[in-house]
Design a protein around this motif. Structure first.
Motif, PDB file in Angstrom:
ATOM      1  N   LEU A 142       0.379  -1.488  -0.327  1.00  0.00           N
ATOM      2  CA  LEU A 142       0.070  -0.027   0.252  1.00  0.00           C
ATOM      3  C   LEU A 142       0.884   1.199   0.154  1.00  0.00           C
ATOM      4  O   LEU A 142       0.133   2.022  -0.600  1.00  0.00           O
ATOM      5  CB  LEU A 142      -0.714   0.256   1.500  1.00  0.00           C
ATOM      6  CG  LEU A 142      -2.993  -1.146   1.260  1.00  0.00           C
ATOM      7  CD1 LEU A 142      -3.034  -0.650   2.357  1.00  0.00           C
ATOM      8  CD2 LEU A 142      -3.173  -0.671  -0.218  1.00  0.00           C
ATOM      9  N   GLN A 143       1.989   1.188   0.732  1.00  0.00           N
ATOM     10  CA  GLN A 143       3.228   2.310   0.913  1.00  0.00           C
ATOM     11  C   GLN A 143       3.274   2.731  -0.578  1.00  0.00           C
ATOM     12  O   GLN A 143       3.499   3.935  -1.231  1.00  0.00           O
ATOM     13  CB  GLN A 143       4.462   2.151   2.015  1.00  0.00           C
ATOM     14  CG  GLN A 143       3.704   2.461   3.045  1.00  0.00           C
ATOM     15  CD  GLN A 143       4.849   2.447   4.540  1.00  0.00           C
ATOM     16  OE1 GLN A 143       5.529   2.198   3.886  1.00  0.00           O
ATOM     17  NE2 GLN A 143       4.471   2.230   5.782  1.00  0.00           N
ATOM     18  N   ARG A 144       3.625   1.449  -0.591  1.00  0.00           N
ATOM     19  CA  ARG A 144       4.207   1.331  -2.422  1.00  0.00           C
ATOM     20  C   ARG A 144       2.993   1.864  -3.784  1.00  0.00           C
ATOM     21  O   ARG A 144       3.989   3.035  -4.527  1.00  0.00           O
ATOM     22  CB  ARG A 144       5.109   0.254  -3.103  1.00  0.00           C
ATOM     23  CG  ARG A 144       5.503   0.559  -4.194  1.00  0.00           C
ATOM     24  CD  ARG A 144       6.161  -0.948  -4.789  1.00  0.00           C
ATOM     25  NE  ARG A 144       4.899  -2.006  -4.673  1.00  0.00           N
ATOM     26  CZ  ARG A 144       4.094  -2.567  -5.613  1.00  0.00           C
ATOM     27  NH1 ARG A 144       3.393  -1.539  -6.673  1.00  0.00           N
ATOM     28  NH2 ARG A 144       3.495  -3.617  -5.848  1.00  0.00           N
ATOM     29  N   ARG A 145       2.359   1.890  -3.667  1.00  0.00           N
ATOM     30  CA  ARG A 145       1.581   2.557  -4.424  1.00  0.00           C
ATOM     31  C   ARG A 145       0.473   3.566  -4.149  1.00  0.00           C
ATOM     32  O   ARG A 145       0.393   4.611  -4.639  1.00  0.00           O
ATOM     33  CB  ARG A 145      -0.003   1.556  -4.253  1.00  0.00           C
ATOM     34  CG  ARG A 145       0.576   0.010  -5.223  1.00  0.00           C
ATOM     35  CD  ARG A 145      -1.158  -1.309  -4.692  1.00  0.00           C
ATOM     36  NE  ARG A 145      -0.741  -1.969  -5.736  1.00  0.00           N
ATOM     37  CZ  ARG A 145      -1.601  -3.045  -6.116  1.00  0.00           C
ATOM     38  NH1 ARG A 145      -2.763  -3.282  -6.014  1.00  0.00           N
ATOM     39  NH2 ARG A 145      -0.918  -4.179  -6.364  1.00  0.00           N
ATOM     40  N   PHE A 146       0.676   4.337  -2.871  1.00  0.00           N
ATOM     41  CA  PHE A 146      -0.063   5.049  -2.758  1.00  0.00           C
ATOM     42  C   PHE A 146       1.432   6.064  -3.152  1.00  0.00           C
ATOM     43  O   PHE A 146       0.899   7.579  -3.783  1.00  0.00           O
ATOM     44  CB  PHE A 146       0.140   5.757  -0.872  1.00  0.00           C
ATOM     45  CG  PHE A 146      -1.052   4.841  -0.144  1.00  0.00           C
ATOM     46  CD1 PHE A 146      -2.806   5.291  -1.148  1.00  0.00           C
ATOM     47  CD2 PHE A 146      -1.146   4.412   0.962  1.00  0.00           C
ATOM     48  CE1 PHE A 146      -3.286   5.289  -0.770  1.00  0.00           C
ATOM     49  CE2 PHE A 146      -2.674   3.832   1.015  1.00  0.00           C
ATOM     50  CZ  PHE A 146      -3.569   4.389   0.734  1.00  0.00           C
ATOM     51  N   GLY A 147       3.077   5.890  -2.610  1.00  0.00           N
ATOM     52  CA  GLY A 147       3.383   7.122  -3.297  1.00  0.00           C
ATOM     53  C   GLY A 147       3.868   6.729  -4.733  1.00  0.00           C
ATOM     54  O   GLY A 147       3.938   7.746  -5.680  1.00  0.00           O
ATOM     55  N   GLU A 148       3.012   5.568  -5.909  1.00  0.00           N
ATOM     56  CA  GLU A 148       3.047   5.879  -7.133  1.00  0.00           C
ATOM     57  C   GLU A 148       2.128   6.418  -7.816  1.00  0.00           C
ATOM     58  O   GLU A 148       2.159   6.934  -8.623  1.00  0.00           O
ATOM     59  CB  GLU A 148       2.450   4.689  -7.525  1.00  0.00           C
ATOM     60  CG  GLU A 148       4.055   3.408  -7.468  1.00  0.00           C
ATOM     61  CD  GLU A 148       3.328   2.197  -8.075  1.00  0.00           C
ATOM     62  OE1 GLU A 148       1.741   1.683  -8.335  1.00  0.00           O
ATOM     63  OE2 GLU A 148       4.521   0.971  -7.938  1.00  0.00           O
ATOM     64  N   LEU A 149       0.251   6.794  -6.152  1.00  0.00           N
ATOM     65  CA  LEU A 149      -0.623   7.911  -6.087  1.00  0.00           C
ATOM     66  C   LEU A 149      -0.166   8.716  -6.253  1.00  0.00           C
ATOM     67  O   LEU A 149      -0.661  10.003  -6.858  1.00  0.00           O
ATOM     68  CB  LEU A 149      -1.621   7.182  -5.728  1.00  0.00           C
ATOM     69  CG  LEU A 149      -1.914   6.126  -5.934  1.00  0.00           C
ATOM     70  CD1 LEU A 149      -3.934   5.354  -4.337  1.00  0.00           C
ATOM     71  CD2 LEU A 149      -2.884   6.278  -7.398  1.00  0.00           C
ATOM     72  N   SER A 150       0.686   9.069  -5.601  1.00  0.00           N
ATOM     73  CA  SER A 150       1.329  10.598  -5.094  1.00  0.00           C
ATOM     74  C   SER A 150       1.889  11.051  -6.226  1.00  0.00           C
ATOM     75  O   SER A 150       2.055  12.256  -6.685  1.00  0.00           O
ATOM     76  CB  SER A 150       1.812  10.200  -3.620  1.00  0.00           C
ATOM     77  OG  SER A 150       3.174  12.263  -3.438  1.00  0.00           O
ATOM     78  N   ALA A 154       0.643  18.801 -15.122  1.00  0.00           N
ATOM     79  CA  ALA A 154      -0.564  18.467 -16.698  1.00  0.00           C
ATOM     80  C   ALA A 154      -1.097  19.387 -16.777  1.00  0.00           C
ATOM     81  O   ALA A 154      -2.094  20.108 -17.137  1.00  0.00           O
ATOM     82  CB  ALA A 154      -0.376  17.308 -16.768  1.00  0.00           C
ATOM     83  N   GLN A 155      -2.575  19.137 -15.493  1.00  0.00           N
ATOM     84  CA  GLN A 155      -3.282  20.443 -15.823  1.00  0.00           C
ATOM     85  C   GLN A 155      -2.814  21.836 -15.394  1.00  0.00           C
ATOM     86  O   GLN A 155      -3.285  22.574 -16.560  1.00  0.00           O
ATOM     87  CB  GLN A 155      -4.312  19.809 -14.355  1.00  0.00           C
ATOM     88  CG  GLN A 155      -5.741  20.465 -13.802  1.00  0.00           C
ATOM     89  CD  GLN A 155      -6.492  19.919 -13.026  1.00  0.00           C
ATOM     90  OE1 GLN A 155      -5.626  20.309 -11.685  1.00  0.00           O
ATOM     91  NE2 GLN A 155      -7.672  20.648 -13.063  1.00  0.00           N
ATOM     92  N   GLN A 156      -1.931  21.893 -14.676  1.00  0.00           N
ATOM     93  CA  GLN A 156      -1.242  23.940 -14.619  1.00  0.00           C
ATOM     94  C   GLN A 156      -0.788  24.049 -16.730  1.00  0.00           C
ATOM     95  O   GLN A 156      -0.876  25.003 -16.798  1.00  0.00           O
ATOM     96  CB  GLN A 156      -0.152  23.542 -13.658  1.00  0.00           C
ATOM     97  CG  GLN A 156      -0.723  23.330 -12.748  1.00  0.00           C
ATOM     98  CD  GLN A 156       0.776  24.182 -11.292  1.00  0.00           C
ATOM     99  OE1 GLN A 156       1.773  24.158 -11.771  1.00  0.00           O
ATOM    100  NE2 GLN A 156       0.126  23.997 -10.082  1.00  0.00           N
ATOM    101  N   ALA A 210       1.697   9.854  -9.219  1.00  0.00           N
ATOM    102  CA  ALA A 210       0.782  10.566 -10.279  1.00  0.00           C
ATOM    103  C   ALA A 210       0.165  11.391 -10.425  1.00  0.00           C
ATOM    104  O   ALA A 210      -0.140  12.509 -11.484  1.00  0.00           O
ATOM    105  CB  ALA A 210       0.109   9.073 -10.698  1.00  0.00           C
ATOM    106  N   GLN A 211      -0.567  12.061  -8.766  1.00  0.00           N
ATOM    107  CA  GLN A 211      -0.970  13.312  -8.664  1.00  0.00           C
ATOM    108  C   GLN A 211      -0.393  14.246  -9.091  1.00  0.00           C
ATOM    109  O   GLN A 211      -0.755  15.596  -9.654  1.00  0.00           O
ATOM    110  CB  GLN A 211      -2.185  12.680  -7.118  1.00  0.00           C
ATOM    111  CG  GLN A 211      -2.517  13.715  -7.097  1.00  0.00           C
ATOM    112  CD  GLN A 211      -2.709  13.564  -5.205  1.00  0.00           C
ATOM    113  OE1 GLN A 211      -2.625  13.041  -4.705  1.00  0.00           O
ATOM    114  NE2 GLN A 211      -3.514  14.495  -5.443  1.00  0.00           N
TER     115      GLN A 211
END
Length: 145
Positions: free
Chosen positions: A113-121, A130-132, A123-124
């Motif tokens: 989960l920590q690895r995936r949250f890091g990946e999500l962070s 990209a939005q900016q 990506a976010q």
């Protein structure tokens, strides 16, 4: 075992006590009526002493037998308790093994989960950047949209 030892002790004591005098009525021809009167109370006293000692021996024998039964009961109960405790200990050790496996599984899950949250962070953050960029690109010169 213990019963044989108690019986042997009782026999030795009875032989010793009975060896001191015979409690059957004995006639002593010692030379007169006064001697016979003198000997009879002595024999009665010996018989009473032997009877009292015999009763004491029987009482002690019963007490020893009762103690032997209690010891047997204690040994039996302690064996039962030991079996119960060993069963509970094995069950708890099994629970600990399960808990150990669950702990390992939870640690792996937390790491994942920590690895995936890091990946999500990441990506976010990339999406925000990209939005900016898109927002900057969509702005028209002069500040109007």
């Amino acid at each position: 075992g213990l019963r044989r030892q108690v019986d042997a002790f009782e026999e030795r004591l009875a032989e010793r006590l009975l060896g001191e005098g015979n409690c059957t009525s004995r006639s002593h021809e010692l030379g007169g009526v006064s001697d016979m009167v003198w000997e009879q109370p002595r024999e009665d006293a010996q018989c009473e002493r032997i009877a009292a000692l015999s009763g004491h021996c029987q009482g002690l024998s019963h007490e020893v037998q009762a103690l032997a039964r209690r010891v047997s009961q204690v040994e039996r109960r302690s064996g039962e308790w030991r079996e119960l405790l060993e069963g509970e200990l094995q069950e708890r050790l099994g629970d600990l093994e399960v808990h150990g496996e669950l702990r390992e599984w939870r640690e792996r899950l937390e790491s994942d989960l920590q690895r995936r949250f890091g990946e999500l962070s990441v990506a976010q953050h990339q999406m925000s950047a990209a939005q900016q960029q898109m927002s900057s690109a969509l702005r028209l010169p002069g500040g109007t949209r």
